[in-house]
Design a protein around this motif. Structure first.
Motif, mmCIF file in Angstrom:
data_model
loop_
_atom_site.group_PDB
_atom_site.id
_atom_site.type_symbol
_atom_site.label_atom_id
_atom_site.label_comp_id
_atom_site.label_asym_id
_atom_site.label_seq_id
_atom_site.Cartn_x
_atom_site.Cartn_y
_atom_site.Cartn_z
ATOM 1 N N SER A 15 0.805 -1.220 0.000
ATOM 2 C CA SER A 15 0.000 0.000 0.000
ATOM 3 C C SER A 15 0.837 1.268 0.000
ATOM 4 O O SER A 15 0.386 2.311 -0.484
ATOM 5 N N THR A 16 2.055 1.214 0.518
ATOM 6 C CA THR A 16 2.848 2.427 0.643
ATOM 7 C C THR A 16 4.217 2.337 -0.028
ATOM 8 O O THR A 16 5.034 3.238 0.095
ATOM 9 N N VAL A 17 4.488 1.238 -0.724
ATOM 10 C CA VAL A 17 5.787 1.085 -1.382
ATOM 11 C C VAL A 17 5.606 1.132 -2.897
ATOM 12 O O VAL A 17 4.548 0.806 -3.424
ATOM 13 N N SER A 18 6.648 1.533 -3.582
ATOM 14 C CA SER A 18 6.632 1.565 -5.038
ATOM 15 C C SER A 18 7.052 0.209 -5.594
ATOM 16 O O SER A 18 7.902 -0.469 -5.021
ATOM 17 N N THR A 19 6.462 -0.159 -6.712
ATOM 18 C CA THR A 19 6.866 -1.390 -7.396
ATOM 19 C C THR A 19 7.713 -1.083 -8.623
ATOM 20 O O THR A 19 7.895 -1.946 -9.479
ATOM 21 N N LEU A 20 8.227 0.128 -8.722
ATOM 22 C CA LEU A 20 8.988 0.503 -9.903
ATOM 23 C C LEU A 20 10.355 -0.163 -9.955
ATOM 24 O O LEU A 20 10.948 -0.283 -11.022
ATOM 25 N N ASN A 21 10.884 -0.582 -8.823
ATOM 26 C CA ASN A 21 12.223 -1.154 -8.802
ATOM 27 C C ASN A 21 12.204 -2.617 -8.372
ATOM 28 O O ASN A 21 12.168 -3.507 -9.201
ATOM 29 N N ASP A 22 12.184 -2.864 -7.078
ATOM 30 C CA ASP A 22 12.270 -4.235 -6.576
ATOM 31 C C ASP A 22 10.871 -4.837 -6.441
ATOM 32 O O ASP A 22 10.145 -4.546 -5.498
ATOM 33 N N TYR A 23 10.487 -5.639 -7.418
ATOM 34 C CA TYR A 23 9.178 -6.301 -7.352
ATOM 35 C C TYR A 23 9.287 -7.768 -7.760
ATOM 36 O O TYR A 23 8.313 -8.392 -8.175
ATOM 37 N N SER A 24 10.470 -8.336 -7.628
ATOM 38 C CA SER A 24 10.707 -9.696 -8.114
ATOM 39 C C SER A 24 9.847 -10.730 -7.396
ATOM 40 O O SER A 24 9.390 -11.700 -8.011
ATOM 41 N N ASP A 25 9.626 -10.544 -6.103
ATOM 42 C CA ASP A 25 8.839 -11.526 -5.353
ATOM 43 C C ASP A 25 7.397 -11.577 -5.838
ATOM 44 O O ASP A 25 6.848 -12.657 -6.082
ATOM 45 N N VAL A 26 6.772 -10.407 -5.966
ATOM 46 C CA VAL A 26 5.375 -10.409 -6.403
ATOM 47 C C VAL A 26 5.275 -10.813 -7.866
ATOM 48 O O VAL A 26 4.291 -11.436 -8.284
ATOM 49 N N ALA A 27 6.287 -10.481 -8.670
ATOM 50 C CA ALA A 27 6.281 -10.896 -10.080
ATOM 51 C C ALA A 27 6.261 -12.410 -10.186
ATOM 52 O O ALA A 27 5.497 -12.990 -10.977
ATOM 53 N N ALA A 28 7.104 -13.068 -9.400
ATOM 54 C CA ALA A 28 7.142 -14.529 -9.413
ATOM 55 C C ALA A 28 5.830 -15.114 -8.928
ATOM 56 O O ALA A 28 5.339 -16.122 -9.451
ATOM 57 N N ALA A 29 5.227 -14.485 -7.929
ATOM 58 C CA ALA A 29 4.004 -15.022 -7.328
ATOM 59 C C ALA A 29 2.830 -14.993 -8.291
ATOM 60 O O ALA A 29 1.953 -15.867 -8.240
ATOM 61 N N ILE A 30 2.780 -13.999 -9.189
ATOM 62 C CA ILE A 30 1.641 -13.904 -10.110
ATOM 63 C C ILE A 30 1.995 -14.390 -11.512
ATOM 64 O O ILE A 30 1.174 -14.286 -12.419
ATOM 65 N N GLY A 31 3.185 -14.922 -11.697
ATOM 66 C CA GLY A 31 3.568 -15.434 -13.011
ATOM 67 C C GLY A 31 3.780 -14.348 -14.032
ATOM 68 O O GLY A 31 3.449 -14.521 -15.220
ATOM 69 N N LEU A 32 4.369 -13.223 -13.624
ATOM 70 C CA LEU A 32 4.594 -12.099 -14.530
ATOM 71 C C LEU A 32 5.767 -12.387 -15.454
ATOM 72 O O LEU A 32 6.866 -12.693 -15.001
ATOM 73 N N ARG A 33 5.546 -12.272 -16.763
ATOM 74 C CA ARG A 33 6.634 -12.443 -17.734
ATOM 75 C C ARG A 33 7.270 -11.125 -18.112
ATOM 76 O O ARG A 33 8.495 -11.013 -18.225
ATOM 77 N N THR A 34 6.470 -10.087 -18.318
ATOM 78 C CA THR A 34 7.027 -8.811 -18.739
ATOM 79 C C THR A 34 6.042 -7.688 -18.460
ATOM 80 O O THR A 34 4.837 -7.921 -18.331
ATOM 81 N N ILE A 35 6.578 -6.486 -18.372
ATOM 82 C CA ILE A 35 5.767 -5.271 -18.295
ATOM 83 C C ILE A 35 6.226 -4.348 -19.419
ATOM 84 O O ILE A 35 7.426 -4.130 -19.609
ATOM 85 N N LEU A 36 5.270 -3.814 -20.161
ATOM 86 C CA LEU A 36 5.552 -2.892 -21.252
ATOM 87 C C LEU A 36 4.903 -1.549 -20.932
ATOM 88 O O LEU A 36 3.737 -1.505 -20.525
#
Length: 224
Positions: A15-36
């Motif tokens: 709720s109070t942190v940015s995901t612009l830099n370190d978001y590897s954990d949540v990316a792995a959790a939701i199966g994120l391949r890429t952001i454009l």
């Protein structure tokens, strides 16, 4: 990713942190391949002194429902994934467009790959777990206009936008072209959030709130 609440359950406070830099954990959790992220700039014209910026942020994730039946319950994965997508995408729109206060119009979209069903796309954008969070992050109140589709890679999508607090303001009825050159793969979903810092260029067709009453009576005296 910072702000771990419960390391055992892998629960995070986003709720109070940015995901612009370190978001590897949540990316792995939701199966994120890429952001454009794509941004276009239209020069200032008329009474506007600043260029209008329009941006689209797209997240491509693994479809969590591939192989499930058409009566499968989509709610658990919707609750888990959609809020994270809303956070990832709105963080990038806010960054690209100069802050939430600069954003005047918004819209959303989702495209599901061919091994999924159209309802899988809807499950990620047509519930409060995405829409409410996107509205709140971008300081809007309007219902989000949308498009959803089922397609293979290479889809050219036209995402509609309108004013984030006054959806009847015609000047802000616009669309943003988004090209997905490598998405979605057959087992993926592409989710898109789009926004603009202004109306259409040279908008001048009036507003629904100031229109004179028009009914089928006008058909009785059409002059051509």
């Amino acid at each position: 990713m910072s702000a771990v609440i419960d390391a055992t359950a892998r629960t995070y406070d986003l709720s109070t942190v940015s995901t612009l830099n370190d978001y590897s954990d949540v990316a792995a959790a939701i199966g994120l391949r890429t952001i454009l992220v794509s941004v276009e700039e239209m020069p200032a014209s008329g009474l506007r002194t600043q260029p209008i910026l329009r941006a689209a942020a797209t997240a491509v994730i693994r479809n969590p429902w591939v192989g499930t039946a058409t009566d499968a319950d989509l709610q658990p994965e919707t609750e888990r994934i959609a809020p994270v997508l809303a956070k990832l995408l709105t963080d990038r729109l806010i960054d690209a467009l100069g802050g939430a206060a600069s954003i005047e119009a918004f819209g959303k979209a989702a495209v599901v790959g061919l091994s999924g069903e159209i309802e899988h796309a809807g499950a990620l954008i047509h519930t409060p777990y995405f829409g409410n969070l996107m509205r709140e992050a971008l300081q809007g109140t309007s219902i989000l206009c949308f498009v959803d589709d089922r397609s293979g890679p290479g889809r050219h999508l036209r995402v509609p936008l309108w004013h984030k607090t006054e959806p009847t303001t015609r000047d802000y009825y616009q669309s943003l072209d988004v090209i997905l050159p490598d998405a979605p793969h057959h087992d993926e979903i592409a989710v898109i959030a789009a926004a603009s810092t202004g109306p259409r260029p040279h908008a001048r067709i009036g507003d629904r709130m100031t229109d004179r009453p028009v009914t089928s009576e006008i058909l009785k005296g059409i002059a051509l």
